[in-house]
Design a protein around this motif. Sequence first.
Motif, PDB file in Angstrom:
ATOM      1  N   VAL A 112      28.267  34.644  25.791  1.00 43.96           N
ATOM      2  CA  VAL A 112      29.418  33.745  25.939  1.00 43.96           C
ATOM      3  C   VAL A 112      30.467  34.039  24.864  1.00 43.96           C
ATOM      4  CG1 VAL A 112      30.177  31.338  25.833  1.00 43.96           C
ATOM      5  CG2 VAL A 112      28.112  31.936  27.100  1.00 43.96           C
ATOM      6  N   VAL A 113      30.026  34.309  23.637  1.00 47.08           N
ATOM      7  CA  VAL A 113      30.972  34.672  22.571  1.00 47.08           C
ATOM      8  C   VAL A 113      31.832  35.851  23.009  1.00 47.08           C
ATOM      9  CG1 VAL A 113      31.197  35.641  20.246  1.00 47.08           C
ATOM     10  CG2 VAL A 113      29.570  33.794  20.665  1.00 47.08           C
ATOM     11  N   CYS A 114      31.189  36.890  23.512  1.00 44.56           N
ATOM     12  CA  CYS A 114      31.920  38.092  23.929  1.00 44.56           C
ATOM     13  C   CYS A 114      32.811  37.809  25.132  1.00 44.56           C
ATOM     14  CB  CYS A 114      30.942  39.211  24.256  1.00 44.56           C
ATOM     15  SG  CYS A 114      29.992  39.806  22.837  1.00 44.56           S
ATOM     16  N   ALA A 115      32.295  37.066  26.108  1.00 42.71           N
ATOM     17  CA  ALA A 115      33.085  36.764  27.302  1.00 42.71           C
ATOM     18  C   ALA A 115      34.304  35.920  26.971  1.00 42.71           C
ATOM     19  CB  ALA A 115      32.209  36.048  28.329  1.00 42.71           C
ATOM     20  N   ALA A 116      34.161  35.004  25.996  1.00 40.85           N
ATOM     21  CA  ALA A 116      35.252  34.084  25.658  1.00 40.85           C
ATOM     22  C   ALA A 116      36.433  34.773  24.995  1.00 40.85           C
ATOM     23  CB  ALA A 116      34.724  32.969  24.748  1.00 40.85           C
ATOM     24  N   LEU A 117      36.296  36.040  24.625  1.00 44.53           N
ATOM     25  CA  LEU A 117      37.420  36.776  24.054  1.00 44.53           C
ATOM     26  C   LEU A 117      38.564  36.933  25.051  1.00 44.53           C
ATOM     27  CD1 LEU A 117      35.544  39.605  22.095  1.00 44.53           C
ATOM     28  CD2 LEU A 117      36.485  37.468  21.201  1.00 44.53           C
ATOM     29  N   ILE A 118      38.303  36.662  26.326  1.00 46.00           N
ATOM     30  CA  ILE A 118      39.364  36.709  27.335  1.00 46.00           C
ATOM     31  C   ILE A 118      40.479  35.725  26.991  1.00 46.00           C
ATOM     32  CG2 ILE A 118      38.283  34.962  28.815  1.00 46.00           C
ATOM     33  CD1 ILE A 118      40.219  38.091  29.995  1.00 46.00           C
ATOM     34  N   ILE A 126      38.048  40.122  37.903  1.00 48.54           N
ATOM     35  CA  ILE A 126      39.433  40.317  38.351  1.00 48.54           C
ATOM     36  C   ILE A 126      40.388  39.931  37.229  1.00 48.54           C
ATOM     37  CG2 ILE A 126      41.214  39.435  39.909  1.00 48.54           C
ATOM     38  CD1 ILE A 126      39.039  39.216  42.056  1.00 48.54           C
ATOM     39  N   GLY A 127      40.118  38.797  36.585  1.00 49.36           N
ATOM     40  CA  GLY A 127      40.976  38.357  35.489  1.00 49.36           C
ATOM     41  C   GLY A 127      40.817  39.196  34.240  1.00 49.36           C
ATOM     42  N   ALA A 128      39.580  39.559  33.917  1.00 51.71           N
ATOM     43  CA  ALA A 128      39.318  40.288  32.681  1.00 51.71           C
ATOM     44  C   ALA A 128      39.886  41.706  32.713  1.00 51.71           C
ATOM     45  CB  ALA A 128      37.819  40.332  32.403  1.00 51.71           C
ATOM     46  N   ILE A 129      39.908  42.315  33.882  1.00 56.06           N
ATOM     47  CA  ILE A 129      40.447  43.675  34.007  1.00 56.06           C
ATOM     48  C   ILE A 129      41.948  43.654  34.278  1.00 56.06           C
ATOM     49  CG2 ILE A 129      40.356  45.791  35.395  1.00 56.06           C
ATOM     50  CD1 ILE A 129      37.363  45.146  35.870  1.00 56.06           C
ATOM     51  N   GLY A 130      42.390  42.687  35.078  1.00 56.38           N
ATOM     52  CA  GLY A 130      43.805  42.631  35.425  1.00 56.38           C
ATOM     53  C   GLY A 130      44.708  42.085  34.344  1.00 56.38           C
ATOM     54  N   ILE A 136      41.580  45.725  24.323  1.00 57.19           N
ATOM     55  CA  ILE A 136      40.269  45.987  23.716  1.00 57.19           C
ATOM     56  C   ILE A 136      39.393  44.739  23.787  1.00 57.19           C
ATOM     57  CG2 ILE A 136      39.086  46.457  21.539  1.00 57.19           C
ATOM     58  CD1 ILE A 136      41.456  48.305  20.836  1.00 57.19           C
ATOM     59  N   LEU A 137      39.972  43.584  23.441  1.00 58.64           N
ATOM     60  CA  LEU A 137      39.200  42.341  23.470  1.00 58.64           C
ATOM     61  C   LEU A 137      38.834  41.951  24.902  1.00 58.64           C
ATOM     62  CD1 LEU A 137      41.003  40.235  20.712  1.00 58.64           C
ATOM     63  CD2 LEU A 137      38.935  41.605  20.535  1.00 58.64           C
ATOM     64  N   CYS A 138      39.737  42.201  25.851  1.00 61.43           N
ATOM     65  CA  CYS A 138      39.428  41.920  27.259  1.00 61.43           C
ATOM     66  C   CYS A 138      38.311  42.828  27.776  1.00 61.43           C
ATOM     67  CB  CYS A 138      40.676  42.100  28.114  1.00 61.43           C
ATOM     68  SG  CYS A 138      41.904  40.790  27.919  1.00 61.43           S
ATOM     69  N   ALA A 139      38.266  44.069  27.293  1.00 57.89           N
ATOM     70  CA  ALA A 139      37.214  44.995  27.718  1.00 57.89           C
ATOM     71  C   ALA A 139      35.846  44.503  27.259  1.00 57.89           C
ATOM     72  CB  ALA A 139      37.488  46.389  27.160  1.00 57.89           C
ATOM     73  N   ILE A 140      35.766  43.968  26.044  1.00 62.03           N
ATOM     74  CA  ILE A 140      34.503  43.401  25.554  1.00 62.03           C
ATOM     75  C   ILE A 140      34.073  42.243  26.448  1.00 62.03           C
ATOM     76  CG2 ILE A 140      33.397  42.204  23.622  1.00 62.03           C
ATOM     77  CD1 ILE A 140      35.316  43.752  21.762  1.00 62.03           C
ATOM     78  N   SER A 141      35.026  41.395  26.807  1.00 64.12           N
ATOM     79  CA  SER A 141      34.741  40.264  27.691  1.00 64.12           C
ATOM     80  C   SER A 141      34.227  40.743  29.045  1.00 64.12           C
ATOM     81  CB  SER A 141      36.019  39.432  27.874  1.00 64.12           C
ATOM     82  OG  SER A 141      35.820  38.397  28.806  1.00 64.12           O
ATOM     83  N   ALA A 142      34.890  41.750  29.606  1.00 70.02           N
ATOM     84  CA  ALA A 142      34.495  42.258  30.927  1.00 70.02           C
ATOM     85  C   ALA A 142      33.090  42.843  30.907  1.00 70.02           C
ATOM     86  CB  ALA A 142      35.503  43.312  31.391  1.00 70.02           C
TER      87      ALA A 142
END
Length: 445
Positions: free
Chosen positions: A243-249, A309-313, A411-417
């Motif tokens: 969740v920590v990593c995903a929340a970087l979105i 979709i959100g994390a990559i887009g 970079i932060l979105c990639a970790i989340s994805a």
Amino acid sequence: MTDSSPGRGTPRKAAVAAWIGSALEYYDFFIYGSAAALIFDKVFFDDGDPATATLQSLASFGVAYAARPVGAFFLGHVGDRFGRKKIMVFTLVLMGVSTFLIGCLPTREQIGGAAPALLVLMRILQGLSAAGEQASANSMTLEHSPENRRGYFTSFTLNGTQFGQILATLVFIPVAALPEEQLLSWGWRVPFLLSVAVAVAGWVIRRRLEETPAFEEEVARGTVERMPLAVLFRDHWGSVLRVVCAALIATVSTIFTVWALNYATSDDIGLDRATMLWVGVAANAVALIAIPLWARLSDRVGRKPVFLIGAIGSPIMIFAYLAAINSGAYPLVFAVGVLTLGVVYSASNGIWPALYGEMFTTRVRLSGMAIGTQIGFAVAGFAVASAAGIVSPEGWLGLRGWTGVGVFTAILCAISAIAVATARETFRVPTAELGATPEPSPIRR
């Protein structure tokens, strides 16, 4: 031990309470962001060095995100030990009082260095409140929801958050249009002083809300954990880390709403303050529609594909939005801004309450969500100050200019994805079985 069935819950009542409470709470939280981007560098920080004052003002926005993990540990424990309802009432009152007091603070010109210190203290209290608000509201709605509509009902919390941001921006638009002297003397205080209504409204709205059936049954069976944090980190630490990593979105939201606003209205770009605030209003208005639609889709096809979709887009759209700002073309700024925050980012933003909450059992759900999200959000909050450093002449970690800000966000979105792509799909898991088998760690051992 597994969760209880939420079959006798009241999902609509819980969703409405979550929506209204989140709207009121995040009105308070977001007006600080607008003030930090447009005003506080001139009122509370040393305007003799504008660049440093701007950096300090944006960093003060991030202070609340640093306080949020601390609040998450305490409020998460209380929520899993004594119930969701108590946290939902407490957080609203704390936010209302601390925000009202910001509107009463003397300026740097009046009391010197004590002024920014008091401002930061109030911002810390805002952060402590926000730490428990979403996790408690999300837990409440998830545990009241029918099993096949958990995504939809939990999305009301984030929908309320978006409305709170709209309300905060609408209040700031006429304030930002005031003559400079009036704006810096008394005008900026008005949105903060209005928040006194939050404390009253929050108590009235949430004090009658019923506790969740799942938590009540844990109490009836005597299985409520006396030390939920110990159980969380013993059995569910992998889910917390995920969740920590995903929340970087959430970096997408803070870069869009705070840093990009400051950047667009700076002397270098020179876009109109009120116009840029309207971009935020339009984007969040579209998000009010997009969020429940994405959430409904996640109830049909799964949480992971919608979130991704959100994390990559989103990082792609952030590049486009910053390029539009640099072009100075207002129609392009509006169109790309609405598509970025209102549509694409909403795919992740609207379904994370269900995605994260479904990783945990009732016994540790609130603390797991609170701690995981708030650590990730803390990074997102300070991303604003990092972005300010990137566009400075010296740059930051080899990144420079607005394109560097785009790379940093990506970079932060990639970790989340990656965190979500490697997670277990849970949209069809019965509520009683959620979190029964803890998530594996997203880090290979």
